[in-house]
Scaffold this active site. Structure first.
Site, PDB file in Angstrom:
ATOM      1  N   LYS A  11       0.819  -1.216   0.000  1.00 60.44           N
ATOM      2  CA  LYS A  11       0.000   0.000   0.000  1.00 60.44           C
ATOM      3  C   LYS A  11       0.859   1.275   0.000  1.00 60.44           C
ATOM      4  O   LYS A  11       2.063   1.226   0.275  1.00 60.44           O
ATOM      5  CB  LYS A  11      -0.926  -0.027   1.232  1.00 60.44           C
ATOM      6  N   TYR A  51     -12.336  -2.069  -3.671  1.00 64.92           N
ATOM      7  CA  TYR A  51     -12.812  -2.155  -2.286  1.00 64.92           C
ATOM      8  C   TYR A  51     -14.340  -2.061  -2.178  1.00 64.92           C
ATOM      9  O   TYR A  51     -14.864  -1.732  -1.116  1.00 64.92           O
ATOM     10  CB  TYR A  51     -12.142  -1.085  -1.421  1.00 64.92           C
ATOM     11  N   ASN A 114      -1.965   0.262   6.765  1.00 62.27           N
ATOM     12  CA  ASN A 114      -1.402  -0.964   7.337  1.00 62.27           C
ATOM     13  C   ASN A 114      -0.561  -1.752   6.336  1.00 62.27           C
ATOM     14  O   ASN A 114      -0.435  -2.970   6.430  1.00 62.27           O
ATOM     15  CB  ASN A 114      -2.511  -1.811   7.984  1.00 62.27           C
ATOM     16  N   GLU A 128      -9.582 -11.132  -7.467  1.00 60.73           N
ATOM     17  CA  GLU A 128      -8.668 -10.002  -7.286  1.00 60.73           C
ATOM     18  C   GLU A 128      -7.468 -10.107  -8.220  1.00 60.73           C
ATOM     19  O   GLU A 128      -6.978  -9.093  -8.725  1.00 60.73           O
ATOM     20  CB  GLU A 128      -8.221  -9.919  -5.824  1.00 60.73           C
TER      21      GLU A 128
HETATM   22  P1  ADP Z   1      -7.849  -6.764   5.898  1.00 56.17           P
HETATM   23  O1  ADP Z   1      -7.047  -5.822   5.011  1.00 56.17           O
HETATM   24  O2  ADP Z   1      -7.035  -7.224   7.098  1.00 56.17           O
HETATM   25  O3  ADP Z   1      -8.489  -7.894   5.151  1.00 56.17           O
HETATM   26  P2  ADP Z   1     -10.500  -5.502   5.990  1.00 56.17           P
HETATM   27  O4  ADP Z   1     -10.791  -6.267   4.748  1.00 56.17           O
HETATM   28  O5  ADP Z   1     -11.451  -5.622   7.140  1.00 56.17           O
HETATM   29  O6  ADP Z   1      -9.031  -5.870   6.555  1.00 56.17           O
HETATM   30  O7  ADP Z   1     -10.365  -3.953   5.649  1.00 56.17           O
HETATM   31  C1  ADP Z   1      -9.792  -3.531   4.439  1.00 56.17           C
HETATM   32  C2  ADP Z   1      -8.873  -2.362   4.735  1.00 56.17           C
HETATM   33  O8  ADP Z   1      -9.649  -1.259   5.197  1.00 56.17           O
HETATM   34  C3  ADP Z   1      -7.840  -2.577   5.853  1.00 56.17           C
HETATM   35  O9  ADP Z   1      -6.690  -3.280   5.444  1.00 56.17           O
HETATM   36  C4  ADP Z   1      -7.521  -1.158   6.265  1.00 56.17           C
HETATM   37  O10 ADP Z   1      -6.644  -0.514   5.327  1.00 56.17           O
HETATM   38  C5  ADP Z   1      -8.914  -0.508   6.162  1.00 56.17           C
HETATM   39  N1  ADP Z   1      -9.635  -0.552   7.432  1.00 56.17           N
HETATM   40  C6  ADP Z   1     -10.174  -1.637   8.041  1.00 56.17           C
HETATM   41  N2  ADP Z   1     -10.770  -1.317   9.188  1.00 56.17           N
HETATM   42  C7  ADP Z   1     -10.625   0.040   9.335  1.00 56.17           C
HETATM   43  C8  ADP Z   1     -11.028   0.990  10.323  1.00 56.17           C
HETATM   44  N3  ADP Z   1     -11.713   0.614  11.390  1.00 56.17           N
HETATM   45  N4  ADP Z   1     -10.689   2.288  10.107  1.00 56.17           N
HETATM   46  C9  ADP Z   1      -9.991   2.674   9.017  1.00 56.17           C
HETATM   47  N5  ADP Z   1      -9.583   1.820   8.048  1.00 56.17           N
HETATM   48  C10 ADP Z   1      -9.891   0.532   8.197  1.00 56.17           C
END
Ligand code: ADP
Ligand code: MG
Length: 140
Positions: A11, A51, A114, A128
């Site tokens: 990212k 997304y 992250n 994807e």
């Molecule tokens: P992952 O990437 O671990 O599969 P998710 O699919 O739940 O997690 O979420 C997609 C992405 O959205 C996350 O990697 C992160 O960048 C963002 N995200 C998830 N939860 C939050 C939150 N509570 N606040 C802000 N950004 C979030």
């Protein structure tokens, strides 16, 4: 164990800090092979579509803005149980909850920034991967 392919995205927070090589080393050291890779600037439309599953979540707009705030590196990782193996190497979504040694524990800035995306199921991985790559761009 089945050989699988999964989609990974390094990212913008990580490309900005020049961490592509360090993150790729984590994949390679733990048995995943990078069988396709390209650096891209996503458009808002592309990031929004990628997304789309999170469209109803409160952070969707900010997530899309973050994902277009700089270049990303999209990649296909291949290996035994690659979908689950990659999720383990990545660590928990929130770096505060991620295990020691994981990418997110070592490199993530926040729950949003992250550092990496990884497909969460084999079915999503297939969709994807085809979102970003044609079959001829993937060489195992
Ligand atoms: P992952 O990437 O671990 O599969 P998710 O699919 O739940 O997690 O979420 C997609 C992405 O959205 C996350 O990697 C992160 O960048 C963002 N995200 C998830 N939860 C939050 C939150 N509570 N606040 C802000 N950004 C979030
Ligand atoms: Mg996810």
């Amino acid at each position: 164990m089945a050989k699988e392919r999964t989609l990974s995205i390094i990212k913008p927070d990580a490309t900005r800090r020049n961490l592509t090589g360090k993150i790729n080393a984590k994949f390679e050291e733990q048995g995943l092979r990078i069988v396709a890779q390209k650096r891209l600037q996503l458009s808002e439309v592309q990031a929004g579509k990628f997304y789309e599953v999170h469209k109803e979540r409160p952070f969707y707009g900010e997530l899309v803005s973050f994902m277009i705030s700089g270049p990303v590196v999209v990649q296909v990782l291949e290996g035994d149980d690659a979908v689950a193996a990659n999720r383990k190497i990545m660590g928990a979504t929130n770096p505060a909850n991620a295990e020691a040694g994981t990418i997110r524990k070592e490199f993530a800035e926040s729950i949003e920034a992250n550092s990496v995306h990884g497909s969460d199921s084999l079915e999503n991985a297939k969709n994807e991967i085809s979102f970003f790559f044609s079959e001829t761009e993937i060489v195992g």
